[in-house]
Design an enzyme around this catalytic site. Sequence first.
Site, PDB file in Angstrom:
ATOM      1  N   ILE A   1       0.847  -1.198   0.000  1.00 59.25           N
ATOM      2  CA  ILE A   1       0.000   0.000   0.000  1.00 59.25           C
ATOM      3  C   ILE A   1       0.880   1.244   0.000  1.00 59.25           C
ATOM      4  CG2 ILE A   1      -1.848   1.254   1.171  1.00 59.25           C
ATOM      5  CD1 ILE A   1      -2.667  -1.366   2.511  1.00 59.25           C
TER       6      ILE A   1
ATOM      7  N   THR B   1       4.107   1.786   3.030  1.00 61.30           N
ATOM      8  CA  THR B   1       5.099   2.690   2.461  1.00 61.30           C
ATOM      9  C   THR B   1       4.725   4.148   2.698  1.00 61.30           C
ATOM     10  OG1 THR B   1       4.120   2.985   0.253  1.00 61.30           O
ATOM     11  CG2 THR B   1       5.396   0.969   0.639  1.00 61.30           C
TER      12      THR B   1
ATOM     13  N   ASP C   1       8.992   7.199  -2.269  1.00 62.37           N
ATOM     14  CA  ASP C   1       8.506   8.378  -2.976  1.00 62.37           C
ATOM     15  C   ASP C   1       8.132   7.882  -4.370  1.00 62.37           C
ATOM     16  OD1 ASP C   1       8.184  10.625  -4.536  1.00 62.37           O
ATOM     17  OD2 ASP C   1       9.963  11.658  -3.810  1.00 62.37           O
TER      18      ASP C   1
ATOM     19  N   ASN D   1      -2.431   4.244  -3.609  1.00 66.05           N
ATOM     20  CA  ASN D   1      -3.203   5.246  -2.888  1.00 66.05           C
ATOM     21  C   ASN D   1      -2.516   6.613  -2.854  1.00 66.05           C
ATOM     22  OD1 ASN D   1      -5.078   6.275  -0.574  1.00 66.05           O
ATOM     23  ND2 ASN D   1      -3.006   6.407   0.276  1.00 66.05           N
TER      24      ASN D   1
ATOM     25  N   TYR E   1      -5.757  18.045 -11.181  1.00 68.90           N
ATOM     26  CA  TYR E   1      -5.905  16.923 -10.251  1.00 68.90           C
ATOM     27  C   TYR E   1      -6.867  15.879 -10.808  1.00 68.90           C
ATOM     28  CZ  TYR E   1      -7.520  14.262  -6.215  1.00 68.90           C
ATOM     29  OH  TYR E   1      -7.875  13.239  -5.359  1.00 68.90           O
TER      30      TYR E   1
ATOM     31  N   LYS F   1      -6.280  11.842 -12.111  1.00 71.37           N
ATOM     32  CA  LYS F   1      -7.018  10.713 -11.558  1.00 71.37           C
ATOM     33  C   LYS F   1      -7.877  10.032 -12.626  1.00 71.37           C
ATOM     34  CE  LYS F   1      -5.795  10.675  -7.194  1.00 71.37           C
ATOM     35  NZ  LYS F   1      -5.122   9.487  -6.608  1.00 71.37           N
TER      36      LYS F   1
ATOM     37  N   THR G   1      -9.841  13.184   6.459  1.00 72.70           N
ATOM     38  CA  THR G   1      -8.476  12.652   6.428  1.00 72.70           C
ATOM     39  C   THR G   1      -7.412  13.731   6.496  1.00 72.70           C
ATOM     40  OG1 THR G   1      -8.435  12.771   4.012  1.00 72.70           O
ATOM     41  CG2 THR G   1      -9.232  10.700   4.998  1.00 72.70           C
TER      42      THR G   1
END
Length: 283
Positions: free
Chosen positions: A6, A31, A55, A82, A147, A151, A182
Amino acid sequence: MSIWFITGCTSGLGRSFATEALRRGHQVAVTARSVGAVADLAEEFPGRALPLALDVTDADQIREASRTALEHFGSIDVLVNNAGYGYRAAVEEGDADDVRRLYDTNLFGPIQLMKELLPGMRARRSGTIVNITSIGVRACPPGSAYYTSSKAALEILSVTMMKELDPLGIHVMSVEPGSFRTDFFGRSLTQSSLVIDDYEETAGKRRRLSDDESALPGDPERAAAALIDAVESPEPPGFLLLGTDALDIYRAQSAQQGAEVDAWEQLSASTDFAAAEEGVEAR
Protein backbone atom coordinates in the site's frame (compact mmCIF):
# COMPACT_ATOMS: atom_id res chain seq x y z
CA MET A 1 -4.17 -14.27 4.82
CA SER A 2 -2.81 -12.29 1.88
CA ILE A 3 0.10 -9.94 1.28
CA TRP A 4 -0.60 -6.29 0.54
CA PHE A 5 1.55 -3.42 -0.76
CA ILE A 6 0.00 0.00 0.00
CA THR A 7 1.37 3.42 -0.95
CA GLY A 8 0.84 6.66 0.96
CA CYS A 9 0.42 5.17 4.44
CA THR A 10 1.55 8.21 6.45
CA SER A 11 -2.03 9.30 7.14
CA GLY A 12 -5.46 9.54 5.56
CA LEU A 13 -7.07 6.70 3.66
CA GLY A 14 -3.73 4.96 3.07
CA ARG A 15 -3.09 4.71 6.82
CA SER A 16 -6.63 3.43 7.36
CA PHE A 17 -6.30 0.85 4.58
CA ALA A 18 -3.02 -0.45 6.01
CA THR A 19 -4.24 -0.57 9.60
CA GLU A 20 -7.44 -2.41 8.71
CA ALA A 21 -5.59 -4.96 6.57
CA LEU A 22 -3.15 -5.61 9.43
CA ARG A 23 -5.99 -5.93 11.95
CA ARG A 24 -7.54 -8.62 9.74
CA GLY A 25 -4.34 -10.64 9.87
CA HIS A 26 -2.85 -9.75 6.50
CA GLN A 27 0.81 -8.96 5.89
CA VAL A 28 1.39 -5.45 4.56
CA ALA A 29 4.26 -3.51 3.02
CA VAL A 30 3.40 -0.07 4.41
CA THR A 31 5.10 2.69 2.46
CA ALA A 32 5.60 6.41 2.96
CA ARG A 33 8.05 9.09 1.86
CA SER A 34 9.58 8.90 5.33
CA VAL A 35 9.86 5.39 6.72
CA GLY A 36 9.67 6.84 10.23
CA ALA A 37 6.08 7.85 9.55
CA VAL A 38 5.01 4.19 9.39
CA ALA A 39 7.46 2.68 11.91
CA ASP A 40 4.70 2.57 14.54
CA LEU A 41 2.75 0.08 12.43
CA ALA A 42 5.71 -2.29 12.46
CA GLU A 43 5.84 -1.98 16.25
CA GLU A 44 2.11 -2.58 16.63
CA PHE A 45 2.05 -5.49 14.17
CA PRO A 46 5.48 -7.11 14.41
CA GLY A 47 6.30 -9.62 11.71
CA ARG A 48 3.37 -8.56 9.53
CA ALA A 49 3.99 -4.87 8.78
CA LEU A 50 7.05 -4.06 6.67
CA PRO A 51 7.78 -0.31 6.70
CA LEU A 52 9.39 0.96 3.49
CA ALA A 53 10.50 4.39 2.30
CA LEU A 54 8.83 5.18 -1.00
CA ASP A 55 8.51 8.38 -2.98
CA VAL A 56 6.41 7.28 -5.96
CA THR A 57 8.04 9.95 -8.14
CA ASP A 58 11.43 8.26 -7.64
CA ALA A 59 11.92 5.39 -10.10
CA ASP A 60 14.86 3.95 -8.15
CA GLN A 61 12.86 3.91 -4.91
CA ILE A 62 9.96 2.18 -6.65
CA ARG A 63 12.28 -0.57 -7.86
CA GLU A 64 14.00 -0.89 -4.48
CA ALA A 65 10.78 -0.95 -2.43
CA SER A 66 9.24 -3.53 -4.78
CA ARG A 67 12.35 -5.72 -4.64
CA THR A 68 12.57 -5.50 -0.84
CA ALA A 69 8.89 -6.37 -0.38
CA LEU A 70 9.12 -9.33 -2.75
CA GLU A 71 12.27 -10.63 -1.07
CA HIS A 72 10.70 -10.23 2.38
CA PHE A 73 7.26 -11.69 1.69
CA GLY A 74 7.94 -13.84 -1.38
CA SER A 75 5.05 -12.34 -3.34
CA ILE A 76 2.48 -9.53 -3.37
CA ASP A 77 -1.21 -10.43 -3.64
CA VAL A 78 -2.78 -6.96 -3.49
CA LEU A 79 -1.32 -3.63 -4.64
CA VAL A 80 -3.11 -0.46 -3.53
CA ASN A 81 -1.98 2.67 -5.37
CA ASN A 82 -3.20 5.25 -2.89
CA ALA A 83 -0.46 7.91 -2.75
CA GLY A 84 -1.46 11.21 -4.34
CA TYR A 85 -2.24 14.86 -3.70
CA GLY A 86 -4.41 17.69 -4.97
CA TYR A 87 -3.65 20.84 -6.92
CA ARG A 88 -5.89 23.87 -7.36
CA ALA A 89 -5.50 26.19 -10.33
CA ALA A 90 -7.35 27.26 -13.43
CA VAL A 91 -5.85 25.44 -16.40
CA GLU A 92 -4.22 28.66 -17.62
CA GLU A 93 -2.76 29.29 -14.15
CA GLY A 94 -1.09 25.90 -13.81
CA ASP A 95 2.69 25.84 -13.54
CA ALA A 96 4.28 23.30 -15.92
CA ASP A 97 6.70 21.92 -13.31
CA ASP A 98 3.92 21.67 -10.72
CA VAL A 99 1.73 19.77 -13.16
CA ARG A 100 4.52 17.34 -14.08
CA ARG A 101 5.14 16.57 -10.40
CA LEU A 102 1.42 16.05 -9.89
CA TYR A 103 1.21 13.60 -12.80
CA ASP A 104 4.39 11.84 -11.69
CA THR A 105 2.76 11.24 -8.30
CA ASN A 106 -0.83 10.52 -9.28
CA LEU A 107 -0.29 8.65 -12.55
CA PHE A 108 3.23 7.71 -13.63
CA GLY A 109 4.36 6.47 -10.21
CA PRO A 110 1.42 4.05 -9.96
CA ILE A 111 2.08 2.87 -13.52
CA GLN A 112 5.69 1.98 -12.73
CA LEU A 113 4.73 0.27 -9.49
CA MET A 114 2.18 -1.87 -11.33
CA LYS A 115 4.81 -2.80 -13.92
CA GLU A 116 7.23 -3.82 -11.14
CA LEU A 117 4.73 -6.13 -9.42
CA LEU A 118 2.78 -7.49 -12.39
CA PRO A 119 5.40 -10.08 -13.47
CA GLY A 120 4.96 -11.97 -10.19
CA MET A 121 1.17 -11.77 -10.40
CA ARG A 122 1.23 -13.03 -13.98
CA ALA A 123 3.52 -15.91 -13.03
CA ARG A 124 1.06 -17.00 -10.30
CA ARG A 125 -2.03 -16.15 -12.39
CA SER A 126 -3.48 -14.32 -9.40
CA GLY A 127 -3.48 -10.89 -7.79
CA THR A 128 -5.45 -7.69 -7.31
CA ILE A 129 -4.56 -4.11 -8.18
CA VAL A 130 -6.55 -1.31 -6.55
CA ASN A 131 -6.14 2.21 -7.94
CA ILE A 132 -7.56 5.01 -5.80
CA THR A 133 -8.92 7.82 -7.97
CA SER A 134 -11.53 10.42 -6.93
CA ILE A 135 -15.18 11.33 -7.33
CA GLY A 136 -13.71 14.55 -8.72
CA VAL A 137 -13.36 12.56 -11.95
CA ARG A 138 -17.17 12.90 -12.21
CA ALA A 139 -17.72 16.31 -10.62
CA CYS A 140 -14.85 18.11 -12.43
CA PRO A 141 -15.06 21.27 -10.29
CA PRO A 142 -13.46 24.40 -11.78
CA GLY A 143 -9.99 24.90 -10.37
CA SER A 144 -9.28 21.17 -10.11
CA ALA A 145 -8.72 20.25 -13.75
CA TYR A 146 -5.15 19.07 -13.30
CA TYR A 147 -5.91 16.92 -10.25
CA THR A 148 -9.06 15.37 -11.68
CA SER A 149 -7.45 14.74 -15.07
CA SER A 150 -4.55 12.89 -13.45
CA LYS A 151 -7.02 10.71 -11.56
CA ALA A 152 -9.21 10.24 -14.63
CA ALA A 153 -6.19 9.01 -16.58
CA LEU A 154 -5.44 6.48 -13.84
CA GLU A 155 -9.05 5.32 -13.88
CA ILE A 156 -9.24 4.85 -17.66
CA LEU A 157 -5.94 2.99 -17.54
CA SER A 158 -7.42 0.76 -14.81
CA VAL A 159 -10.49 -0.09 -16.88
CA THR A 160 -8.35 -1.05 -19.85
CA MET A 161 -5.92 -3.05 -17.71
CA MET A 162 -8.84 -4.97 -16.24
CA LYS A 163 -9.69 -6.24 -19.71
CA GLU A 164 -6.06 -7.17 -20.33
CA LEU A 165 -5.48 -8.89 -17.00
CA ASP A 166 -8.77 -10.64 -16.19
CA PRO A 167 -7.92 -13.56 -18.52
CA LEU A 168 -4.67 -13.95 -16.56
CA GLY A 169 -6.42 -14.23 -13.19
CA ILE A 170 -5.52 -10.69 -12.07
CA HIS A 171 -8.29 -8.31 -11.04
CA VAL A 172 -8.08 -4.52 -11.36
CA MET A 173 -10.36 -2.23 -9.36
CA SER A 174 -10.67 1.56 -9.59
CA VAL A 175 -12.07 3.27 -6.49
CA GLU A 176 -13.63 6.75 -6.40
CA PRO A 177 -13.80 8.05 -2.82
CA GLY A 178 -15.96 10.99 -1.90
CA SER A 179 -15.05 13.41 0.90
CA PHE A 180 -13.50 11.84 3.99
CA ARG A 181 -12.14 13.31 7.21
CA THR A 182 -8.48 12.65 6.43
CA ASP A 183 -6.87 16.13 6.60
CA PHE A 184 -6.46 15.92 2.82
CA PHE A 185 -7.10 19.65 2.40
CA GLY A 186 -4.57 20.65 5.04
CA ARG A 187 -1.95 18.01 4.23
CA SER A 188 -2.22 17.04 0.58
CA LEU A 189 -3.42 20.10 -1.30
CA THR A 190 -1.29 22.63 -3.21
CA GLN A 191 -2.12 25.62 -5.39
CA SER A 192 -0.48 27.46 -8.25
CA SER A 193 1.36 30.67 -7.43
CA LEU A 194 -0.09 32.43 -10.48
CA VAL A 195 -3.55 33.93 -9.93
CA ILE A 196 -5.48 35.42 -12.87
CA ASP A 197 -8.30 37.75 -11.87
CA ASP A 198 -10.57 36.71 -14.74
CA TYR A 199 -11.03 33.32 -13.04
CA GLU A 200 -12.12 34.90 -9.77
CA GLU A 201 -15.69 33.56 -10.02
CA THR A 202 -14.77 30.04 -11.13
CA ALA A 203 -11.40 28.59 -10.16
CA GLY A 204 -10.90 31.50 -7.77
CA LYS A 205 -13.85 30.45 -5.64
CA ARG A 206 -12.37 26.99 -5.26
CA ARG A 207 -9.00 28.47 -4.31
CA ARG A 208 -10.63 30.38 -1.49
CA LEU A 209 -12.74 27.46 -0.36
CA SER A 210 -12.09 26.65 3.27
CA ASP A 211 -12.69 22.95 3.53
CA ASP A 212 -14.05 22.22 7.01
CA GLU A 213 -13.27 18.53 7.28
CA SER A 214 -15.30 18.17 10.47
CA ALA A 215 -18.40 18.54 8.31
CA LEU A 216 -17.38 15.92 5.75
CA PRO A 217 -19.50 12.74 5.74
CA GLY A 218 -16.84 10.08 5.16
CA ASP A 219 -15.31 7.92 7.92
CA PRO A 220 -11.83 6.67 6.82
CA GLU A 221 -12.03 3.55 8.98
CA ARG A 222 -15.33 2.52 7.42
CA ALA A 223 -13.89 3.24 3.99
CA ALA A 224 -11.00 0.90 4.76
CA ALA A 225 -13.34 -1.85 5.91
CA ALA A 226 -15.46 -1.43 2.77
CA LEU A 227 -12.44 -1.54 0.48
CA ILE A 228 -11.05 -4.72 2.02
CA ASP A 229 -14.51 -6.32 1.99
CA ALA A 230 -14.68 -5.58 -1.75
CA VAL A 231 -11.21 -6.99 -2.43
CA GLU A 232 -12.00 -10.15 -0.44
CA SER A 233 -15.43 -10.71 -1.99
CA PRO A 234 -15.89 -13.73 -4.31
CA GLU A 235 -16.65 -11.39 -7.23
CA PRO A 236 -14.92 -8.05 -6.52
CA PRO A 237 -16.13 -5.01 -8.46
CA GLY A 238 -14.10 -3.38 -11.17
CA PHE A 239 -15.43 0.01 -10.07
CA LEU A 240 -16.29 1.09 -6.54
CA LEU A 241 -17.65 4.31 -5.08
CA LEU A 242 -16.95 5.14 -1.44
CA GLY A 243 -19.31 7.49 0.37
CA THR A 244 -22.88 8.69 0.02
CA ASP A 245 -21.66 11.96 -1.50
CA ALA A 246 -19.81 9.96 -4.16
CA LEU A 247 -23.01 8.05 -4.94
CA ASP A 248 -25.01 11.29 -5.23
CA ILE A 249 -22.44 12.99 -7.47
CA TYR A 250 -22.06 9.95 -9.71
CA ARG A 251 -25.81 9.58 -10.23
CA ALA A 252 -26.37 13.30 -10.84
CA GLN A 253 -23.55 13.54 -13.38
CA SER A 254 -24.65 10.36 -15.15
CA ALA A 255 -28.22 11.67 -15.45
CA GLN A 256 -27.06 15.06 -16.73
CA GLN A 257 -24.74 13.53 -19.30
CA GLY A 258 -27.40 11.03 -20.41
CA ALA A 259 -29.92 13.83 -20.92
CA GLU A 260 -27.46 15.77 -23.08
CA VAL A 261 -26.69 12.67 -25.17
CA ASP A 262 -30.42 12.17 -25.73
CA ALA A 263 -30.93 15.84 -26.66
CA TRP A 264 -28.25 15.65 -29.37
CA GLU A 265 -28.94 12.08 -30.49
CA GLN A 266 -30.13 12.97 -34.00
CA LEU A 267 -27.11 15.12 -34.73
CA SER A 268 -24.77 12.44 -33.40
CA ALA A 269 -26.41 9.80 -35.59
CA SER A 270 -26.37 12.03 -38.69
CA THR A 271 -22.63 11.47 -39.25
CA ASP A 272 -22.88 7.90 -40.63
CA PHE A 273 -22.91 7.20 -44.37
CA ALA A 274 -26.46 6.98 -45.66
CA ALA A 275 -27.53 3.38 -46.24
CA ALA A 276 -28.38 4.10 -49.91
CA GLU A 277 -24.90 5.48 -50.53
CA GLU A 278 -23.45 2.19 -49.33
CA GLY A 279 -25.52 0.19 -51.78
CA VAL A 280 -27.81 -1.04 -49.00
CA GLU A 281 -31.53 -0.76 -49.36
CA ALA A 282 -32.81 1.88 -46.99
CA ARG A 283 -35.27 0.68 -44.40
